[in-house]
Design an enzyme around this catalytic site. Structure first.
Site, PDB file in Angstrom:
ATOM      1  N   GLY A  71      -1.486   3.738   9.509  1.00 18.64           N
ATOM      2  CA  GLY A  71      -0.026   3.551   9.483  1.00 18.64           C
ATOM      3  C   GLY A  71       0.659   4.720   8.804  1.00 18.64           C
ATOM      4  O   GLY A  71       0.177   5.235   7.795  1.00 18.64           O
ATOM      5  N   GLY A  76      -5.980   6.081   4.822  1.00 22.33           N
ATOM      6  CA  GLY A  76      -6.290   5.062   3.824  1.00 22.33           C
ATOM      7  C   GLY A  76      -7.793   4.836   3.756  1.00 22.33           C
ATOM      8  O   GLY A  76      -8.568   5.626   4.302  1.00 22.33           O
ATOM      9  N   THR A  83      -0.940   5.649   1.946  1.00 19.24           N
ATOM     10  CA  THR A  83      -0.639   4.329   2.487  1.00 19.24           C
ATOM     11  C   THR A  83       0.429   3.675   1.629  1.00 19.24           C
ATOM     12  O   THR A  83       0.382   3.775   0.392  1.00 19.24           O
ATOM     13  CB  THR A  83      -1.858   3.384   2.537  1.00 19.24           C
ATOM     14  OG1 THR A  83      -1.400   2.049   2.748  1.00 19.24           O
ATOM     15  CG2 THR A  83      -2.684   3.375   1.271  1.00 19.24           C
ATOM     16  N   ASP A 100       0.519   0.719   1.153  1.00 18.27           N
ATOM     17  CA  ASP A 100      -0.146  -0.427   0.515  1.00 18.27           C
ATOM     18  C   ASP A 100      -0.728  -0.077  -0.858  1.00 18.27           C
ATOM     19  O   ASP A 100      -1.016  -0.963  -1.659  1.00 18.27           O
ATOM     20  CB  ASP A 100      -1.283  -0.948   1.404  1.00 18.27           C
ATOM     21  CG  ASP A 100      -0.818  -1.323   2.802  1.00 18.27           C
ATOM     22  OD1 ASP A 100       0.390  -1.525   2.978  1.00 18.27           O
ATOM     23  OD2 ASP A 100      -1.668  -1.402   3.706  1.00 18.27           O
ATOM     24  N   MET A 108       5.315  -5.685   3.161  1.00 17.31           N
ATOM     25  CA  MET A 108       3.980  -5.350   3.687  1.00 17.31           C
ATOM     26  C   MET A 108       2.976  -5.193   2.537  1.00 17.31           C
ATOM     27  O   MET A 108       3.288  -5.466   1.388  1.00 17.31           O
ATOM     28  CB  MET A 108       4.056  -4.074   4.519  1.00 17.31           C
ATOM     29  CG  MET A 108       4.664  -4.254   5.889  1.00 17.31           C
ATOM     30  SD  MET A 108       4.561  -2.704   6.810  1.00 17.31           S
ATOM     31  CE  MET A 108       5.005  -3.245   8.450  1.00 17.31           C
TER      32      MET A 108
END
Ligand code: F6P
Length: 359
Positions: A14, A111, A135, A137, A179
């Site tokens: 992503g 990632g 990322t 995340d 997210m």
């Protein structure tokens, strides 16, 4: 020292803000070494599809353009995953692509999943690889931060601020779904910075009563609105995975838990009217913030330095404020980085009175 002449760079997984800063940094530092830089299009696809898809990156065509300071990936990216039984065949095509271009090394922005897959491909192709973690995340292991996380936190925090005004006008409790896949870093840190009342993350179980008790406590202070941040990867109160959706390779696709919780809470509790906003892919947007720009630039410079020193199979990262590197096999072995339940962020959230679940 190394005999590098040609390197490739690609973005995998992503996208996020700061990728173009890192690409730009690699172009600057590698150009000074006299290397040719091949920008590989669309993650690994640029090397595995035929014809190959790439472009030679120079200071003139890349570094000083507006692209270098925007979100997204100038090169395009791929977030599809790969089935285990297809890995060797794709690695073969990747290796052919590498040989056709005559690459000596590849710098991979990715990632934890991408580090694993690309390590396999590069080892098979017999070329050097340096990983740069990226990322929203922030779940890449070993490094404190991944490129893109801080900008995503900024976007999420501003979203909380924006939603707060309508929550205030309509006296509502607003759920904001963020997210993060199976890690709660983005939700937790944005919730703290955004003064949320409740934050639910995949690492901690919660109860509806726990949420309702907190909403009642908010009302008792006289405030007539509230903010509930939920991370997309949380399960239901009873521990079920809500979304049945899967991607092409069977990995679960997150999203929807916020609306589910809003419906449930509206049925069970009438202290606040509850609405949900899912921030979705806006979280991958945003002008890269200072933290991401400085980190992406320094990581890029470090990657080129490592290659020039003849190093390979390492991922650059940040540990206690210092830029360092970790063997890729350690990164892969460590797996996804979850929120540490003993971290300062968890302690702070609790001390600040946020309901973060049953902990
Ligand atoms: O890993 C980054 C991420 O943005 C996750 O937070 C999210 O679950 C996922 O990618 C979404 O991926 P896609 O854009 O492929 O739907």
């Amino acid at each position: 020292m190394s005999d590098i002449k040609k390197i490739g760079i690609l973005t995998s997984g992503g996208d996020c803000s700061g990728l173009n800063v890192a690409i730009s940094g690699v172009v600057k530092a590698a150009t000074l070494k006299g290397w040719t830089i091949y920008g590989i299009h669309n993650g690994t696809e640029g090397l595995t599809e035929r014809p190959l898809s790439y472009e030679v990156l120079t200071l003139q065509n890349f570094s000083d353009t507006p692209w270098s300071k925007t979100a997204g990936s100038y090169l395009g990216s791929l977030n599809k995953g790969i089935k285990a039984d297809q890995m060797d065949a794709v690695a073969e095509r990747f290796g052919e692509g590498v040989r056709e271009l005559g690459l000596d090394a590849v710098i991979v922005l990715g990632g934890d999943g991408s580090m694993n897959v690309l390590k396999h491909y590069c080892t098979k192709a017999g070329i050097k690889m340096i990983g740069l973690p990226k990322t929203i995340d922030n779940d890449t292991p070993l490094t404190d931060f991944s490129i893109g996380f801080q900008t995503a936190c900024q976007v999420c925090m501003e979203a909380v601020d924006n939603i707060d005004t309508t929550a205030r006008s309509h006296h509502r409790a607003m759920i904001i779904e963020m997210m993060g896949r199976d890690a709660g870093h983005l939700a937790l840190q944005s919730a703290i910075a955004g003064y949320a009342d409740v934050c639910l993350i995949p690492e901690i179980p919660y109860t509806l009563d726990g949420i309702i008790n907190k909403l009642e406590a908010v009302k008792a202070t006289g405030r007539t609105h509230a903010i509930i941040v939920v991370s997309e990867g949380i399960k239901t109160e009873t521990g079920e995975v809500l979304s049945a959706a899967k991607n092409l390779v069977g990995e679960k696709v997150h999203g929807g838990i916020g609306d589910y919780l809003a419906n449930l809470l509206n049925e069970k509790y009438n202290g606040f009217q509850i609405r949900c906003t899912r921030l979705g892919h806006t979280q991958r947007s945003g002008h890269p913030v200072f933290g991401d720009r400085i980190m992406a630039s320094v990581f890029a410079a470090k990657a080129v330095e490592l290659l020039a020193q003849g190093k390979t199979n390492v991922m650059v990262g940040l540990s206690k404020g210092e830029v360092t590197s970790y063997p890729l096999e350690d990164v892969v072995a460590a797996g996804t980085k979850s929120v540490d339940l003993n971290s300062s962020y968890i302690k702070a959230a609790k001390l600040l009175g946020m309901y973060i679940g049953e902990i």
